[in-house]
Write a protein that holds these residues in place. Structure first.
Motif, short mmCIF file in Angstrom:
data_model
loop_
_atom_site.label_atom_id
_atom_site.label_comp_id
_atom_site.label_asym_id
_atom_site.label_seq_id
_atom_site.Cartn_x
_atom_site.Cartn_y
_atom_site.Cartn_z
N ALA A 77 0.78 -1.15 0.01
CA ALA A 77 0.05 0.03 -0.10
C ALA A 77 0.89 1.40 -0.16
CB ALA A 77 -0.92 0.05 1.23
N GLN A 78 1.99 1.22 0.86
CA GLN A 78 2.89 2.43 0.80
C GLN A 78 3.56 2.50 -0.62
OE1 GLN A 78 5.40 1.04 3.94
NE2 GLN A 78 4.31 2.46 5.33
N ILE A 79 3.84 1.74 -1.09
CA ILE A 79 4.48 1.64 -2.58
C ILE A 79 3.57 2.14 -3.44
CG2 ILE A 79 5.40 0.07 -4.49
CD1 ILE A 79 6.56 -1.61 -2.25
N ALA A 80 2.44 1.58 -3.38
CA ALA A 80 1.16 1.84 -4.43
C ALA A 80 0.86 3.50 -4.13
CB ALA A 80 -0.05 1.24 -4.06
N ALA A 81 0.84 3.92 -3.02
CA ALA A 81 0.79 5.59 -2.89
C ALA A 81 1.91 6.19 -3.38
CB ALA A 81 0.42 5.71 -1.46
N GLU A 82 3.11 5.70 -3.18
CA GLU A 82 4.22 6.65 -3.49
C GLU A 82 4.43 6.49 -4.89
OE1 GLU A 82 7.61 8.82 -2.84
OE2 GLU A 82 6.25 8.06 -1.25
N MET A 83 3.90 5.49 -5.78
CA MET A 83 4.16 5.29 -7.30
C MET A 83 2.84 5.79 -7.80
SD MET A 83 7.04 4.43 -7.67
CE MET A 83 8.23 4.35 -6.00
N GLU A 84 1.88 5.83 -7.07
CA GLU A 84 0.70 6.39 -7.70
C GLU A 84 0.05 5.30 -8.61
OE1 GLU A 84 1.18 10.27 -9.58
OE2 GLU A 84 1.51 11.21 -7.67
N VAL A 85 0.19 4.09 -8.14
CA VAL A 85 -0.58 3.08 -8.94
C VAL A 85 -1.28 2.32 -7.84
CG1 VAL A 85 1.59 2.55 -10.43
CG2 VAL A 85 1.70 1.39 -8.30
N SER A 86 -2.10 1.09 -8.42
CA SER A 86 -3.12 0.36 -7.45
C SER A 86 -2.06 -0.68 -6.56
CB SER A 86 -3.81 -0.31 -8.32
OG SER A 86 -3.14 -1.50 -8.99
N VAL A 87 -2.75 -1.04 -5.62
CA VAL A 87 -2.11 -1.99 -4.72
C VAL A 87 -1.74 -3.40 -5.48
CG1 VAL A 87 -2.34 -3.28 -2.82
CG2 VAL A 87 -2.90 -1.10 -2.72
N ALA A 88 -2.40 -3.69 -6.36
CA ALA A 88 -2.37 -5.02 -7.26
C ALA A 88 -1.11 -4.83 -8.22
CB ALA A 88 -3.46 -5.18 -8.03
N THR A 89 -0.99 -3.61 -8.61
CA THR A 89 0.16 -3.42 -9.52
C THR A 89 1.36 -3.29 -8.48
OG1 THR A 89 -1.13 -2.05 -10.96
CG2 THR A 89 1.34 -1.48 -11.03
N ALA A 90 1.59 -2.81 -7.37
CA ALA A 90 2.63 -2.71 -6.71
C ALA A 90 2.99 -4.25 -6.13
CB ALA A 90 2.34 -1.81 -5.38
N ARG A 91 1.96 -4.97 -6.00
CA ARG A 91 2.24 -6.48 -5.75
C ARG A 91 2.83 -7.04 -6.76
NH1 ARG A 91 -3.21 -6.92 -2.36
NH2 ARG A 91 -2.72 -6.45 -0.43
N ARG A 92 2.38 -6.88 -8.12
CA ARG A 92 2.94 -7.37 -9.31
C ARG A 92 4.30 -6.81 -9.53
NH1 ARG A 92 -2.37 -6.68 -11.38
NH2 ARG A 92 -1.82 -4.78 -12.12
N ASP A 93 4.64 -5.72 -8.97
CA ASP A 93 6.05 -5.00 -9.24
C ASP A 93 6.81 -5.93 -8.22
OD1 ASP A 93 5.21 -3.26 -11.19
OD2 ASP A 93 5.12 -1.60 -10.00
N LEU A 94 6.58 -6.20 -7.26
CA LEU A 94 7.12 -6.85 -6.14
C LEU A 94 7.55 -8.04 -6.60
CD1 LEU A 94 5.53 -5.41 -2.83
CD2 LEU A 94 8.02 -5.00 -3.75
N GLU A 95 6.54 -8.89 -6.99
CA GLU A 95 6.76 -10.39 -7.52
C GLU A 95 7.62 -10.29 -8.68
OE1 GLU A 95 2.99 -11.89 -8.68
OE2 GLU A 95 2.11 -11.51 -6.84
N ALA A 96 7.63 -9.37 -9.66
CA ALA A 96 8.75 -8.95 -10.61
C ALA A 96 9.96 -8.92 -10.21
CB ALA A 96 8.26 -7.99 -11.39
N LEU A 97 10.40 -8.20 -9.19
CA LEU A 97 11.70 -7.91 -8.61
C LEU A 97 12.06 -9.24 -8.00
CD1 LEU A 97 11.20 -4.35 -6.83
CD2 LEU A 97 12.51 -5.08 -8.79
N SER A 98 11.08 -9.82 -7.19
CA SER A 98 11.77 -11.40 -6.64
C SER A 98 12.09 -12.15 -7.88
CB SER A 98 10.44 -11.61 -5.58
OG SER A 98 10.81 -13.00 -5.30
#
Length: 56
Positions: A22-43
């Motif tokens: 949620a913090q990533i989503a707010a900072e990057m101005e994206v949805s929480v789902a997008t933030a989770r996908r980004d974290l999965e991509a980094l992993s």
């Protein structure tokens, strides 16, 4: 661009340590789902991302 956002997320995690999707989503101005996908991509790229169960 997604690559730019992934780098920004990586830098955010390095500077703040533990952050929520949620913090990533707010900072990057994206949805929480997008933030989770980004974290999965980094992993998947080998970045040590350790998810922890939170509220809910």
């Amino acid at each position: 661009m997604r690559a730019d956002r992934l780098v920004a997320v990586l830098l955010l995690m390095q500077s703040r340590g533990q952050v929520t999707a949620a913090q990533i989503a707010a900072e990057m101005e994206v949805s929480v789902a997008t933030a989770r996908r980004d974290l999965e991509a980094l992993s998947a790229a080998g970045v040590p991302v350790y998810p922890e169960a939170g509220r809910g």
